[in-house]
Motif scaffolding. Structure first.
Motif, short mmCIF file in Angstrom:
data_model
loop_
_atom_site.label_atom_id
_atom_site.label_comp_id
_atom_site.label_asym_id
_atom_site.label_seq_id
_atom_site.Cartn_x
_atom_site.Cartn_y
_atom_site.Cartn_z
N HIS A 138 -7.52 3.97 2.74
CA HIS A 138 -8.96 4.05 2.51
C HIS A 138 -9.65 2.85 3.15
N THR A 139 -10.93 3.02 3.42
CA THR A 139 -11.72 1.91 3.93
C THR A 139 -13.07 1.92 3.25
N LEU A 140 -13.39 0.80 2.62
CA LEU A 140 -14.55 0.75 1.73
C LEU A 140 -15.65 -0.20 2.20
N VAL A 141 -15.28 -1.18 3.02
CA VAL A 141 -16.20 -2.31 3.24
C VAL A 141 -16.82 -2.25 4.63
N THR A 144 -5.57 -0.89 5.38
CA THR A 144 -4.14 -1.21 5.30
C THR A 144 -3.37 0.10 5.37
N ARG A 196 0.82 -1.20 0.00
CA ARG A 196 0.00 0.00 0.00
C ARG A 196 0.86 1.26 0.00
N LEU A 240 -11.31 -2.60 5.81
CA LEU A 240 -10.18 -2.64 6.70
C LEU A 240 -9.36 -1.46 6.26
N GLY A 247 -11.12 -6.41 -3.21
CA GLY A 247 -12.54 -6.73 -3.08
C GLY A 247 -12.77 -8.22 -3.15
N PRO A 248 -14.02 -8.66 -2.94
CA PRO A 248 -14.33 -10.09 -2.97
C PRO A 248 -14.12 -10.66 -4.38
N PRO A 249 -13.30 -11.69 -4.54
CA PRO A 249 -12.98 -12.19 -5.88
C PRO A 249 -14.22 -12.56 -6.70
N ALA A 250 -15.22 -13.16 -6.04
CA ALA A 250 -16.41 -13.58 -6.79
C ALA A 250 -17.12 -12.37 -7.39
N PHE A 277 -7.66 -10.63 -1.56
CA PHE A 277 -8.84 -9.86 -1.16
C PHE A 277 -8.74 -8.34 -1.21
C1 FAD Z 1 -4.83 -8.12 4.00
C2 FAD Z 1 -6.05 -7.35 3.64
C3 FAD Z 1 -5.97 -5.98 3.48
C4 FAD Z 1 -7.12 -5.24 3.17
N1 FAD Z 1 -7.02 -3.88 3.05
C5 FAD Z 1 -8.12 -3.16 2.82
C6 FAD Z 1 -8.07 -1.73 2.74
O1 FAD Z 1 -7.01 -1.12 2.89
N2 FAD Z 1 -9.21 -1.05 2.54
C7 FAD Z 1 -10.41 -1.70 2.38
O2 FAD Z 1 -11.42 -1.02 2.20
N3 FAD Z 1 -10.50 -3.02 2.44
C8 FAD Z 1 -9.39 -3.77 2.67
N4 FAD Z 1 -9.49 -5.11 2.76
C9 FAD Z 1 -10.81 -5.71 2.79
C10 FAD Z 1 -11.23 -6.25 1.46
O3 FAD Z 1 -11.79 -5.21 0.72
C11 FAD Z 1 -12.25 -7.36 1.77
O4 FAD Z 1 -11.56 -8.42 2.38
C12 FAD Z 1 -12.92 -7.85 0.53
O5 FAD Z 1 -13.72 -6.86 -0.03
C13 FAD Z 1 -13.80 -9.06 0.86
O6 FAD Z 1 -14.75 -8.70 1.82
P1 FAD Z 1 -14.86 -9.50 3.16
O7 FAD Z 1 -13.49 -9.67 3.73
O8 FAD Z 1 -15.88 -8.84 4.00
O9 FAD Z 1 -15.30 -10.95 2.75
P2 FAD Z 1 -16.77 -11.49 2.45
O10 FAD Z 1 -17.55 -10.47 1.68
O11 FAD Z 1 -17.32 -12.02 3.70
O12 FAD Z 1 -16.43 -12.65 1.46
C14 FAD Z 1 -15.93 -13.91 1.89
C15 FAD Z 1 -15.94 -14.84 0.70
O13 FAD Z 1 -17.25 -14.94 0.16
C16 FAD Z 1 -17.25 -14.57 -1.22
N5 FAD Z 1 -18.46 -13.80 -1.49
C17 FAD Z 1 -18.81 -12.62 -0.94
N6 FAD Z 1 -19.97 -12.21 -1.45
C18 FAD Z 1 -20.35 -13.14 -2.35
C19 FAD Z 1 -21.49 -13.29 -3.20
N7 FAD Z 1 -22.46 -12.38 -3.24
N8 FAD Z 1 -21.55 -14.37 -3.99
C20 FAD Z 1 -20.59 -15.31 -3.96
N9 FAD Z 1 -19.49 -15.23 -3.16
C21 FAD Z 1 -19.39 -14.16 -2.37
C22 FAD Z 1 -16.01 -13.70 -1.42
O14 FAD Z 1 -15.54 -13.75 -2.77
C23 FAD Z 1 -15.04 -14.35 -0.45
O15 FAD Z 1 -14.41 -15.44 -1.04
C24 FAD Z 1 -8.37 -5.88 3.02
C25 FAD Z 1 -8.44 -7.27 3.17
C26 FAD Z 1 -7.31 -7.99 3.47
C27 FAD Z 1 -7.44 -9.48 3.63
#
Ligand code: FAD
Length: 501
Positions: free
Chosen positions: A168-171, A211, A119, A209, A472-475, A469
């Motif tokens: 930044h924090t988006l989620v 970073t 970052r 989160l 964002g969420p890979p899916a 991650f």
């Molecule tokens: C090391 C690290 C650093 C990060 N840094 C930042 C940061 O600086 N700023 C920031 O904003 N965010 C940050 N993130 C957060 C990141 O944006 C989220 O981890 C990511 O968006 C996934 O959201 P979640 O962790 O809530 O997982 P979830 O949304 O709970 O997802 C968990 C799993 O379910 C799958 N999933 C989720 N929704 C669906 C769906 N509708 N259909 C099918 N599958 C689905 C996902 O693909 C994933 O495999 C960081 C994450 C990590 C691990």
């Protein structure tokens, strides 16, 4: 949730006083403020001296210093219309050459840590640049006399002229997956507006989160455009930026991966601990001057895409991932040649796989930059689809790269005496038993301690999670890729063939 009512606080506004790039010392001095950072169950008084954070801060400071050095200045900075030297990622691109210059700067920044300090500030700088030059989009936002587009331009100038380090924090956290999947947020946990006044808004809740949060100057709190909000989510729909040291803003850190080991013993975690934190907003006041969107979920949902901020961020990411992938290739080749396994078919095949991934990222980046074009705001952007492909593939590539490192490293990743073992009664044994055909014992141990930090340690495992991650969420990212893909011409060919039946 509290009703939105009106009071009359005084706004803190936005001060634009700086003259461009800072030194590392100026950056560190700026971190010594009233920020509320928590780690290991206690509040940190100064992140620049806190064990587990201080060395990451020092590393970033050394990177900021490089912006001032002859060797790098021309690549990673530019001179603005006022004659101030600013970070390159803030420069508005108006040509293909500008896009390539941005790419060279991103790549240069990434090589300083071989992509292991993920970052670096250029990531967010690129995003702020894009938002500030897509003012027609933000101008659609309406809230009394608030001029959201001007607020963004002011913030851009403030961040750029003061060389601010942003996170930044988006989620929003979710308490219920079904609710979250349906685009609804829970006011039990998600960040939301609790009060509106003439001067601004009050927000409460958490975000995942940030970073680099504890080591940043400012935090952008934006809506995630992959997690689309619905119309009933108005109290959750906003974009703003605040200093980290804002009253009520609390950063709750994960455990550090920098345990104080020497650079020899922990080559990466002793240098590149960038720290992640959950961000808790406890009745935090946000002046209108620092808001960029408000109360319009539909606008928020489009923000990163419509402004092309996401494309500029993808560009920075692809350049960083190229540097990181090259580094893994280099490490694998060093290991293979040191042990003489660079003649082994199986070993070469595994490493070739990583080389191919690396060259794929390079090719996608090249394709994207070469096909850069003007967008609707008159800015140049790299062609989206190749770097979007890269951003979708790298989260799968990187864990495989680490797997290859584990397959080739095997028990050598565990045969890792400490630096101190080269200076005690074990030294003769270590020097005898850890030598390789083409490498002395100490160099071999250093190399495998590095490989351990890449592929096995807490630091290395977090890197893999980050790659999976952070964007964002890979899916959901894959689903967005599907939606954006130019499908029609391909489907037409199916129709053409079937119509000949
Ligand atoms: C090391 C690290 C650093 C990060 N840094 C930042 C940061 O600086 N700023 C920031 O904003 N965010 C940050 N993130 C957060 C990141 O944006 C989220 O981890 C990511 O968006 C996934 O959201 P979640 O962790 O809530 O997982 P979830 O949304 O709970 O997802 C968990 C799993 O379910 C799958 N999933 C989720 N929704 C669906 C769906 N509708 N259909 C099918 N599958 C689905 C996902 O693909 C994933 O495999 C960081 C994450 C990590 C691990």
């Amino acid at each position: 949730m509290t009703n939105l009512d009106v009071t009359d606080e005084k706004s803190t506004g936005v001060q634009i006083t700086g003259k461009g790039i800072r030194t590392g010392e100026e950056y560190l001095a700026g971190l010594r403020d009233d920020r509320e950072v928590w780690t290991k169950g206690k509040r940190v008084s100064d992140v620049t001296v806190e064990p587990g954070m201080n060395r990451g801060a020092a590393t970033l400071a050394s990177f900021l210093d490089r912006q001032n050095q002859d060797e790098y200045r021309g690549c990673v900075t530019y001179v603005d219309d006022d004659g101030d030297r600013c970070a390159m990622a803030y420069k508005r691109p108006t040509s293909v050459e500008d896009i390539k210059a941005r790419g060279r700067a991103y790549y240069e920044w990434a090589t300083w840590s071989n992509g292991m300090f993920g970052r670096t500030p250029d990531y967010k700088n690129a995003s702020v640049m894009a938002f500030a030059h897509a003012t027609d989009f933000l101008a659609q936002g309406t809230k009394g006399n608030t001029d959201f587009a001007k607020n963004m331009v002011d913030f851009y100038d403030f961040a750029r002229k003061n060389d601010k380090v942003l996170t930044h924090t988006l989620v929003n956290p979710a308490v219920n997956f079904q609710q979250a999947a349906a685009g609804k947020f829970s006011d039990q946990v998600a960040l939301h507006v609790t009060k509106e006044t003439d001067a601004g808004i009050y927000v409460t809740g958490a975000r995942l989160l940030a970073t680099l949060g504890p080591l940043a100057d400012e935090i952008e709190v934006f809506p995630s455009t992959v997690l689309r909000a619905t119309e009933d989510n108005i109290p959750f729909a906003f974009a703003f930026a605040l200093p980290i040291a804002t009253p009520g803003l609390k950063l709750l850190c994960r455990d550090t991966y920098d345990h104080g080991a020497s650079n020899f013993d922990a080559p990466l975690s002793s240098r590149y601990e960038e720290m992640d934190a959950v961000v808790i907003f406890d009745n935090v006041f946000v002046p209108w001057e620092r808001t960029f969107m408000y109360g319009q979920p539909e606008l928020c949902n489009q923000a990163f895409g419509a402004t092309n901020a996401v494309v500029h961020m993808m560009h920075q990411v692809a350049c960083g991932k190229l540097a990181k992938a090259e580094f893994i290739v280099g490490l694998l080749c060093k290991i293979a040649s040191a042990s003489g396994r660079d003649e082994d078919l199986y070993t070469k095949g595994l490493i070739a796989e990583v080389m191919q991934m690396t060259e794929s990222v390079r090719a996608m980046l090249f394709s994207s930059e070469e096909q850069a074009h003007e967008d609707e705001f008159g800015n140049f952007i790299p062609l989206r689809s190749p770097i979007d492909t890269s951003r979708n593939m790298f989260p799968k590539m990187y864990p495989r790269m680490l797997e290859v490192l584990q397959l080739i490293g095997s028990s050598s990743l565990m045969a890792t005496p400490a630096e101190a073992d080269f200076n005690n009664e074990m030294t003769p044994h270590v020097e005898q038993y850890f030598q390789l055909a083409n490498m002395e014992s100490r160099d071999r141990v250093a190399m495998f301690r590095l490989a351990h930090d890449v592929a096995i340690s807490g630091f290395g495992t977090r890197q893999a999670l980050y790659e999976r991650f952070f964007f964002g969420p890979p899916a959901l990212i894959a689903s967005a890729y599907y939606d954006a893909y130019d499908k029609e011409p391909k489907m037409d060919r199916i129709d053409q063939l079937l119509s000949q039946n």
